[in-house]
Scaffold this motif. Structure first.
Motif, mmCIF file in Angstrom:
data_model
loop_
_atom_site.group_PDB
_atom_site.id
_atom_site.type_symbol
_atom_site.label_atom_id
_atom_site.label_comp_id
_atom_site.label_asym_id
_atom_site.label_seq_id
_atom_site.Cartn_x
_atom_site.Cartn_y
_atom_site.Cartn_z
ATOM 1 N N SER A 136 43.541 38.198 38.317
ATOM 2 C CA SER A 136 43.402 39.285 39.288
ATOM 3 C C SER A 136 44.581 39.331 40.255
ATOM 4 C CB SER A 136 42.088 39.126 40.054
ATOM 5 O OG SER A 136 41.886 40.238 40.885
ATOM 6 N N ILE A 137 45.005 38.182 40.737
ATOM 7 C CA ILE A 137 46.178 38.131 41.627
ATOM 8 C C ILE A 137 47.422 38.630 40.891
ATOM 9 C CG2 ILE A 137 47.760 36.547 42.821
ATOM 10 C CD1 ILE A 137 45.264 34.934 43.659
ATOM 11 N N SER A 138 47.562 38.260 39.625
ATOM 12 C CA SER A 138 48.710 38.727 38.820
ATOM 13 C C SER A 138 48.708 40.245 38.685
ATOM 14 C CB SER A 138 48.686 38.086 37.436
ATOM 15 O OG SER A 138 48.806 36.697 37.536
ATOM 16 N N ILE A 139 47.540 40.812 38.447
ATOM 17 C CA ILE A 139 47.430 42.277 38.331
ATOM 18 C C ILE A 139 47.835 42.935 39.645
ATOM 19 C CG2 ILE A 139 45.775 44.179 38.141
ATOM 20 C CD1 ILE A 139 44.233 42.377 36.101
ATOM 21 N N GLU A 140 47.326 42.424 40.750
ATOM 22 C CA GLU A 140 47.645 43.023 42.049
ATOM 23 C C GLU A 140 49.130 42.869 42.384
ATOM 24 O OE1 GLU A 140 45.426 44.951 43.733
ATOM 25 O OE2 GLU A 140 44.124 44.518 42.024
ATOM 26 N N VAL A 158 46.888 48.075 46.256
ATOM 27 C CA VAL A 158 46.953 46.633 46.065
ATOM 28 C C VAL A 158 45.913 46.063 47.021
ATOM 29 C CG1 VAL A 158 48.409 44.589 46.243
ATOM 30 C CG2 VAL A 158 49.397 46.765 45.487
ATOM 31 N N SER A 159 44.779 45.629 46.453
ATOM 32 C CA SER A 159 43.611 45.372 47.282
ATOM 33 C C SER A 159 43.054 43.966 47.111
ATOM 34 C CB SER A 159 42.531 46.402 46.929
ATOM 35 O OG SER A 159 41.353 46.137 47.611
ATOM 36 N N ILE A 160 42.772 43.325 48.230
ATOM 37 C CA ILE A 160 42.145 42.006 48.203
ATOM 38 C C ILE A 160 40.712 42.125 47.685
ATOM 39 C CG2 ILE A 160 41.351 42.060 50.604
ATOM 40 C CD1 ILE A 160 42.688 38.978 48.766
ATOM 41 N N GLU A 161 40.080 43.267 47.910
ATOM 42 C CA GLU A 161 38.701 43.419 47.418
ATOM 43 C C GLU A 161 38.660 43.431 45.896
ATOM 44 O OE1 GLU A 161 37.280 48.030 47.437
ATOM 45 O OE2 GLU A 161 37.772 47.132 49.358
ATOM 46 N N ASP A 162 39.710 43.935 45.247
ATOM 47 C CA ASP A 162 39.776 43.864 43.787
ATOM 48 C C ASP A 162 39.793 42.408 43.322
ATOM 49 O OD1 ASP A 162 39.878 46.606 43.800
ATOM 50 O OD2 ASP A 162 41.969 46.761 43.183
ATOM 51 N N VAL A 163 40.567 41.578 44.011
ATOM 52 C CA VAL A 163 40.648 40.155 43.661
ATOM 53 C C VAL A 163 39.276 39.502 43.835
ATOM 54 C CG1 VAL A 163 41.695 37.934 44.269
ATOM 55 C CG2 VAL A 163 43.106 40.002 44.229
ATOM 56 N N ILE A 164 38.614 39.803 44.936
ATOM 57 C CA ILE A 164 37.296 39.224 45.200
ATOM 58 C C ILE A 164 36.292 39.654 44.136
ATOM 59 C CG2 ILE A 164 35.331 39.246 46.806
ATOM 60 C CD1 ILE A 164 37.479 39.553 49.079
ATOM 61 N N LEU A 165 36.241 40.956 43.851
ATOM 62 C CA LEU A 165 35.262 41.472 42.885
ATOM 63 C C LEU A 165 35.570 41.023 41.457
ATOM 64 C CD1 LEU A 165 34.807 45.057 44.368
ATOM 65 C CD2 LEU A 165 33.171 43.170 44.469
ATOM 66 N N ASN A 166 36.854 40.988 41.080
ATOM 67 C CA ASN A 166 37.230 40.494 39.747
ATOM 68 C C ASN A 166 36.815 39.045 39.572
ATOM 69 O OD1 ASN A 166 40.430 42.257 39.633
ATOM 70 N ND2 ASN A 166 38.409 42.982 39.113
ATOM 71 N N THR A 167 37.020 38.233 40.612
ATOM 72 C CA THR A 167 36.667 36.813 40.544
ATOM 73 C C THR A 167 35.149 36.635 40.470
ATOM 74 O OG1 THR A 167 38.668 36.295 41.800
ATOM 75 C CG2 THR A 167 37.000 34.577 41.651
ATOM 76 N N ILE A 168 34.415 37.426 41.225
ATOM 77 C CA ILE A 168 32.950 37.389 41.138
ATOM 78 C C ILE A 168 32.504 37.750 39.724
ATOM 79 C CG2 ILE A 168 30.829 38.575 41.884
ATOM 80 C CD1 ILE A 168 32.113 38.700 44.708
#
Length: 190
Positions: A136-140, A158-168
């Motif tokens: 997810s971090i790589s994508i962002e 470029v969103s931290i919420e995407d990283v959080i939701l992808n990881t969940i």
């Protein structure tokens, strides 16, 4: 100014031909193709193509675009570093919120399943967490790089919420796969 738009379908066509050439070369070299393995690899290629397509495309490339120089760097970066703020500010309708949350949760679930199926060493919570988080971090980061490049004119958030939701989502896939795997293993023992 010249504009070129790269739709996601181009990726599918290119990857399909690469996969066919790979199978032909493998057959010519080994004369043996394990159908189950090739289907697994083919599905993985389709998933990765879809993942890249959905997170990076369509990409509009504008060559010699003087307007890009007038856009401040921080606007081109399109950073969203405080998660879920738009949801509470009523800037996004409920249907959009549901689509974004579910889409981001589901996005990396297959990646973990492919990793589990490929190698059982990945079938633990730490590996699942790290694989989802780092992917997810790589994508962002790729979205950020493309936003800051002078070629691109459509800026993805470029969103931290995407990283959080992808990881969940990756962690949910771990629990679902572990549950199913343990049930199947137990049923085989009976």
């Amino acid at each position: 100014m010249m504009e070129i738009i790269f739709p996601m379908q181009i990726l599918f066509v290119i990857n399909f031909f690469i996969w066919i050439i790979y199978i032909i070369l493998k057959y010519l070299k080994h004369k043996e193709i394990r159908f189950k393995d090739e289907i697994f690899k083919g599905l993985f290629i389709i998933y990765i193509t879809f993942l890249i397509g959905i997170t990076m495309f369509p990409r509009c490339i504008r060559i010699n675009n003087p307007d890009l120089f007038s856009i401040p760097l921080y606007q081109r970066a399109n950073l969203d570093i405080i998660p879920f703020v738009e949801y509470f500010n009523n800037k996004i309708p409920l249907a959009g919120i549901i689509k974004n949350v579910l889409g981001n949760i589901i996005l990396l679930m297959p990646l973990n399943v492919f990793a589990f199926m490929h190698n059982r060493k990945f079938m633990n919570i730490k590996s699942s967490f790290l694989l989802s988080l780092l992917t997810s971090i790589s994508i962002e980061l790729m979205q950020l790089i493309l936003n800051l490049s002078l070629l691109s004119s459509n800026f993805r958030a470029v969103s931290i919420e995407d990283v959080i939701l992808n990881t969940i989502g990756g962690l949910i896939s771990y629990f679902i796969y572990s549950f199913i795997y343990s049930r199947l293993k137990r049923d085989k023992e009976i």
